[in-house]
Design a protein around this motif. Structure first.
Motif, PDB file in Angstrom:
ATOM      1  N   TRP A 140     -54.005  36.349  32.250  1.00 17.10           N
ATOM      2  CA  TRP A 140     -55.444  36.055  31.539  1.00 17.10           C
ATOM      3  C   TRP A 140     -56.156  36.007  32.529  1.00 17.10           C
ATOM      4  N   SER A 141     -56.076  36.734  34.069  1.00 13.15           N
ATOM      5  CA  SER A 141     -56.736  36.726  35.047  1.00 13.15           C
ATOM      6  C   SER A 141     -57.390  38.421  34.872  1.00 13.15           C
ATOM      7  N   ARG A 142     -56.835  39.182  34.357  1.00  9.29           N
ATOM      8  CA  ARG A 142     -57.165  40.050  34.362  1.00  9.29           C
ATOM      9  C   ARG A 142     -58.034  40.842  32.669  1.00  9.29           C
ATOM     10  N   GLY A 143     -58.487  39.115  31.830  1.00 13.86           N
ATOM     11  CA  GLY A 143     -59.066  39.009  30.127  1.00 13.86           C
ATOM     12  C   GLY A 143     -58.044  39.620  29.139  1.00 13.86           C
ATOM     13  N   ARG A 144     -57.028  39.816  29.650  1.00 11.16           N
ATOM     14  CA  ARG A 144     -56.054  40.234  27.877  1.00 11.16           C
ATOM     15  C   ARG A 144     -55.040  38.610  27.296  1.00 11.16           C
ATOM     16  N   ALA A 145     -56.798  37.647  27.229  1.00 10.26           N
ATOM     17  CA  ALA A 145     -55.715  36.376  26.178  1.00 10.26           C
ATOM     18  C   ALA A 145     -54.585  36.702  24.951  1.00 10.26           C
ATOM     19  N   LEU A 146     -54.555  37.563  24.900  1.00  9.91           N
ATOM     20  CA  LEU A 146     -53.673  38.438  23.660  1.00  9.91           C
ATOM     21  C   LEU A 146     -52.064  38.305  24.644  1.00  9.91           C
ATOM     22  N   ALA A 147     -52.208  38.985  24.923  1.00 13.16           N
ATOM     23  CA  ALA A 147     -51.264  39.122  25.822  1.00 13.16           C
ATOM     24  C   ALA A 147     -50.674  38.042  27.006  1.00 13.16           C
ATOM     25  N   PHE A 148     -51.638  37.703  27.662  1.00 14.89           N
ATOM     26  CA  PHE A 148     -51.642  35.816  28.368  1.00 14.89           C
ATOM     27  C   PHE A 148     -50.625  35.286  27.171  1.00 14.89           C
ATOM     28  N   GLY A 149     -51.079  35.382  25.787  1.00 18.05           N
ATOM     29  CA  GLY A 149     -50.807  34.131  25.119  1.00 18.05           C
ATOM     30  C   GLY A 149     -49.223  34.109  24.625  1.00 18.05           C
ATOM     31  N   VAL A 150     -48.455  35.665  24.403  1.00 20.53           N
ATOM     32  CA  VAL A 150     -47.910  36.254  24.672  1.00 20.53           C
ATOM     33  C   VAL A 150     -46.267  35.962  24.981  1.00 20.53           C
ATOM     34  N   LEU A 151     -46.594  35.855  26.198  1.00 18.00           N
ATOM     35  CA  LEU A 151     -46.089  35.924  27.769  1.00 18.00           C
ATOM     36  C   LEU A 151     -45.484  34.580  27.889  1.00 18.00           C
ATOM     37  N   LEU A 152     -47.595  33.669  27.708  1.00 25.19           N
ATOM     38  CA  LEU A 152     -46.795  32.097  27.499  1.00 25.19           C
ATOM     39  C   LEU A 152     -45.916  31.373  26.866  1.00 25.19           C
ATOM     40  N   GLY A 153     -45.807  32.235  25.305  1.00 23.33           N
ATOM     41  CA  GLY A 153     -44.641  31.993  24.007  1.00 23.33           C
ATOM     42  C   GLY A 153     -43.463  32.250  24.874  1.00 23.33           C
ATOM     43  N   LEU A 154     -43.205  33.227  24.935  1.00 22.63           N
ATOM     44  CA  LEU A 154     -42.212  33.576  25.996  1.00 22.63           C
ATOM     45  C   LEU A 154     -41.383  32.495  27.139  1.00 22.63           C
ATOM     46  N   ALA A 155     -42.328  32.094  27.274  1.00 22.82           N
ATOM     47  CA  ALA A 155     -41.618  31.625  28.704  1.00 22.82           C
ATOM     48  C   ALA A 155     -42.221  29.971  27.837  1.00 22.82           C
ATOM     49  N   THR A 156     -42.574  29.357  26.941  1.00 21.56           N
ATOM     50  CA  THR A 156     -42.207  27.921  26.012  1.00 21.56           C
ATOM     51  C   THR A 156     -40.870  28.579  25.750  1.00 21.56           C
ATOM     52  N   ALA A 157     -39.880  28.996  24.948  1.00 24.00           N
ATOM     53  CA  ALA A 157     -38.870  29.710  24.459  1.00 24.00           C
ATOM     54  C   ALA A 157     -37.861  29.679  25.516  1.00 24.00           C
ATOM     55  N   ALA A 158     -38.348  29.371  26.896  1.00 29.06           N
ATOM     56  CA  ALA A 158     -37.148  29.742  27.771  1.00 29.06           C
ATOM     57  C   ALA A 158     -37.260  28.039  28.236  1.00 29.06           C
ATOM     58  N   LYS A 159     -38.315  27.822  28.242  1.00 31.09           N
ATOM     59  CA  LYS A 159     -38.280  25.801  29.142  1.00 31.09           C
ATOM     60  C   LYS A 159     -39.601  25.528  28.364  1.00 31.09           C
ATOM     61  N   LEU A 160     -39.713  23.781  28.225  1.00 29.04           N
ATOM     62  CA  LEU A 160     -40.656  23.252  27.483  1.00 29.04           C
ATOM     63  C   LEU A 160     -41.755  23.294  28.145  1.00 29.04           C
ATOM     64  N   TYR A 161     -41.843  23.449  30.039  1.00 24.38           N
ATOM     65  CA  TYR A 161     -43.313  22.602  30.480  1.00 24.38           C
ATOM     66  C   TYR A 161     -44.698  23.992  30.147  1.00 24.38           C
ATOM     67  N   PRO A 162     -44.552  25.063  30.352  1.00 25.46           N
ATOM     68  CA  PRO A 162     -45.006  26.390  29.440  1.00 25.46           C
ATOM     69  C   PRO A 162     -46.532  26.096  28.919  1.00 25.46           C
ATOM     70  N   VAL A 163     -45.835  25.336  27.515  1.00 22.61           N
ATOM     71  CA  VAL A 163     -46.550  24.660  27.042  1.00 22.61           C
ATOM     72  C   VAL A 163     -47.985  24.005  27.301  1.00 22.61           C
ATOM     73  N   PHE A 164     -47.730  23.190  28.507  1.00 18.27           N
ATOM     74  CA  PHE A 164     -48.722  22.219  28.982  1.00 18.27           C
ATOM     75  C   PHE A 164     -49.840  22.662  29.068  1.00 18.27           C
ATOM     76  N   LEU A 165     -49.663  24.298  29.975  1.00 18.14           N
ATOM     77  CA  LEU A 165     -50.713  25.707  30.391  1.00 18.14           C
ATOM     78  C   LEU A 165     -51.874  25.519  28.765  1.00 18.14           C
ATOM     79  N   LEU A 166     -51.559  25.242  27.852  1.00 21.31           N
ATOM     80  CA  LEU A 166     -52.573  25.375  26.835  1.00 21.31           C
ATOM     81  C   LEU A 166     -53.216  24.357  26.483  1.00 21.31           C
ATOM     82  N   TRP A 167     -53.498  23.099  26.912  1.00 20.94           N
ATOM     83  CA  TRP A 167     -54.170  21.841  27.011  1.00 20.94           C
ATOM     84  C   TRP A 167     -55.583  22.433  27.830  1.00 20.94           C
ATOM     85  N   PRO A 168     -55.336  22.908  29.041  1.00 21.74           N
ATOM     86  CA  PRO A 168     -56.515  22.858  30.369  1.00 21.74           C
ATOM     87  C   PRO A 168     -57.163  24.473  29.306  1.00 21.74           C
ATOM     88  N   LEU A 169     -56.130  25.453  28.942  1.00 19.35           N
ATOM     89  CA  LEU A 169     -56.672  26.361  28.322  1.00 19.35           C
ATOM     90  C   LEU A 169     -57.757  25.889  27.598  1.00 19.35           C
TER      91      LEU A 169
END
Length: 511
Positions: free
Chosen positions: A210-239
């Motif tokens: 996300w810091s590099r401006g790659r929104a789709l890559a951010f989403g894919v990695l965050l989706g994988l993180a949420t598939a490993a643990k629930l807490y990463p999904v909470f980053l979507l609300w600030p975004l």
């Protein structure tokens, strides 16, 4: 022909912590003192990324050494030994307890005993299964559990290196902030208790994208993180609230779409063919009673009529929703749009503080976010000291409850104080982050001339939707002796037209 000076690569304007942070400056005396005025950057193979990655691996190795008393017997002989040595880990116990030793397939094969299926999200289950494939099946069950822990430790060490590299590279001008992650004592102590580092590594990589401006890559990695643990999904609300304030609709859509698709790709096959096993994690989270580390436990153990699990679930959900509303209001009403890392830290911290359980390894969720949100050595070390105190407190409490009449360890009242120390430390760090949001000149990242280096497309973007104080001039500390910050204002835009970066402008007006 161009001269050597003309062909020399332009070095980034790196912010050395020993020049801006008094604690870092004093601590650097152990390795020769603060950086000199004439020091050159980028002239050695020993770049900040490489140094920090090696330091992180070294600290991880020290954490493995700390588990040695358990590896050599504490996990296998004597119920309280693993607690008195503070070296407990779920990993060796679950090798046999969750069917990996018997070759059972997670989510598809029913487990003997009370736990019908593996109670972890799918991607973590895959991680556990891969480690089981790499574990030799010969020897005693103790030998296999020791091997399983070592294999997992190697995989988690790779996750640690990824986390250190990603945090170091997220704030390009502040690479040395990554040392906070590498040297965090609570990180080293809790790294191999469970499998949380997989989700933490994927989340750190998502933040870097996300810091590099790659929104789709951010989403894919965050989706994988949420598939490993629930807490990463909470980053979507600030975004969401930050993109709304900056009207970055396309990037937000890419991030949300990438998250949903990546999560579904991992979960859908198991959901379709082994729904009972797939849903066990979510059912277990709801059915689990009040447990270690939460303020709910203090209330339950001091009440003659404790709240039911259903009531606690409802109240905890209401508290989380209140925090969600508060963070949304803070994002829209702050005098300058908060940095993404600041709100991400506050959101995950809110979930941790209101949850009905706080396992000691949950601190790993916050460490990278805390470094990006508040890279101040003093505040970070205060918080880490509180987390180390809790780490020792929970094991001493379990030693007390498992030592029978000997009562070796920390009694219940003492454990409640340990929980209070953990809560106080996390509240303290949240408080200074909120202060930085309301008074940007207190934010050490923005004081160095940046706007939102982890914000990607949000970095330096003007505010489109501003409410309350955000629609007026910036609020400043009443007694702050220093330059004031005015990002995203008309003055910043005017400065940008005069070859001054519009994203950061020192405003020298008096408070």
């Amino acid at each position: 022909m161009p001269s050597a000076e003309q062909t020399q690569a332009r070095q980034p304007d790196v912010v050395p912590p020993t020049r801006t942070d008094s604690v870092a400056a004093h601590g650097s005396e152990l390795i020769g003192g603060p950086l000199g005025r004439h020091a050159l950057f980028g002239t050695s193979w020993w770049t900040p990324v490489r140094i920090i990655a090696l330091v992180a691996i070294g600290m991880f190795a020290l954490g493995l050494v700390q588990k040695a008393p358990c590896y050599n017997g504490g996990w296998f002989f004597g119920a309280s030994s693993q607690y008195t040595h503070a070296c407990y880990s779920d990993i060796p116990h679950l090798y046999n307890g969750r069917g990996f030793a018997d070759g059972l397939v997670p989510y598809f094969d029913r487990l003997p005993g009370d736990m019908e299926y593996l109670e972890y999200p799918v991607l973590t289950g895959v991680f556990m299964e891969v480690a089981a494939w790499l574990t030799p099946g010969s020897g005693s069950i103790q030998d296999q559990e020791q091997w399983y822990w070592m294999v997992n430790a190697g995989m988690l060490m790779a996750c640690t290196a990824v986390i250190a590299v990603c945090v170091t590279r997220t704030h390009a001008r502040r690479p040395w902030d990554g040392l906070l992650v590498a040297l965090a004592p609570a990180f080293a102590l809790t790294a191999t208790i469970n499998w949380d580092l997989l989700a933490v590594a994927l989340t750190a990589a998502a933040m870097l994208m996300w810091s590099r401006g790659r929104a789709l890559a951010f989403g894919v990695l965050l989706g994988l993180a949420t598939a490993a643990k629930l807490y990463p999904v909470f980053l979507l609300w600030p975004l969401i609230v930050l993109c709304v304030r900056a009207a970055r609709w396309r990037d937000l859509a890419k991030a949300l779409g990438g998250t949903a698709v990546a999560w579904l790709v991992v979960n859908l096959p198991v959901m379709l063919f082994a729904f009972d096993g797939w849903s066990k994690f979510y059912r277990f989270s709801q059915e689990r009673g009040v447990d270690f580390g939460s303020f709910w436990l203090i209330l339950a153990q001091n009440s003659k009529d404790p709240l039911s699990t259903e009531t606690v679930n409802t109240l905890a959900m209401l508290l989380v929703l209140l925090c969600v509303a508060g963070i949304g209001a803070l994002a829209l009403l702050a005098p300058r749009r908060p940095r993404f890392a600041q709100l991400a830290f506050l959101m995950v911290a809110a979930f941790i503080l209101t949850n009905k359980v706080y396992s000691p390894q949950y601190v790993l969720w916050l460490v990278p976010l805390a470094v990006l949100a508040r890279p101040k050595w003093r505040d970070f070390l205060i918080w880490q000291a509180c987390e180390v105190a809790y780490f020792l407190g929970i094991w001493m409490y379990l030693a007390y409850t498992t030592s029978g009449d000997a009562h070796k360890g920390l009694p219940t009242d003492g454990y409640h104080w340990a929980i209070g120390v953990h809560l106080a430390g996390t509240f303290y760090l949240c408080a200074v982050v909120i202060r930085d949001i309301l008074m940007p000149e207190r934010d050490v990242v923005r004081r160095d001339g940046d706007d939102d280096p982890s914000g990607g497309v949000l970095d330096g973007a003007p505010d489109v939707i501003a409410l309350g104080a955000a629609s007026r001039s910036s609020r400043h500390a009443a007694y702050f002796d220093g330059p004031q910050v005015a990002w995203g204002t008309a003055e910043g835009a005017a400065a940008g037209s005069a070859d001054v970066p519009a994203k950061g402008l020192w405003d020298e007006r008096s408070p």
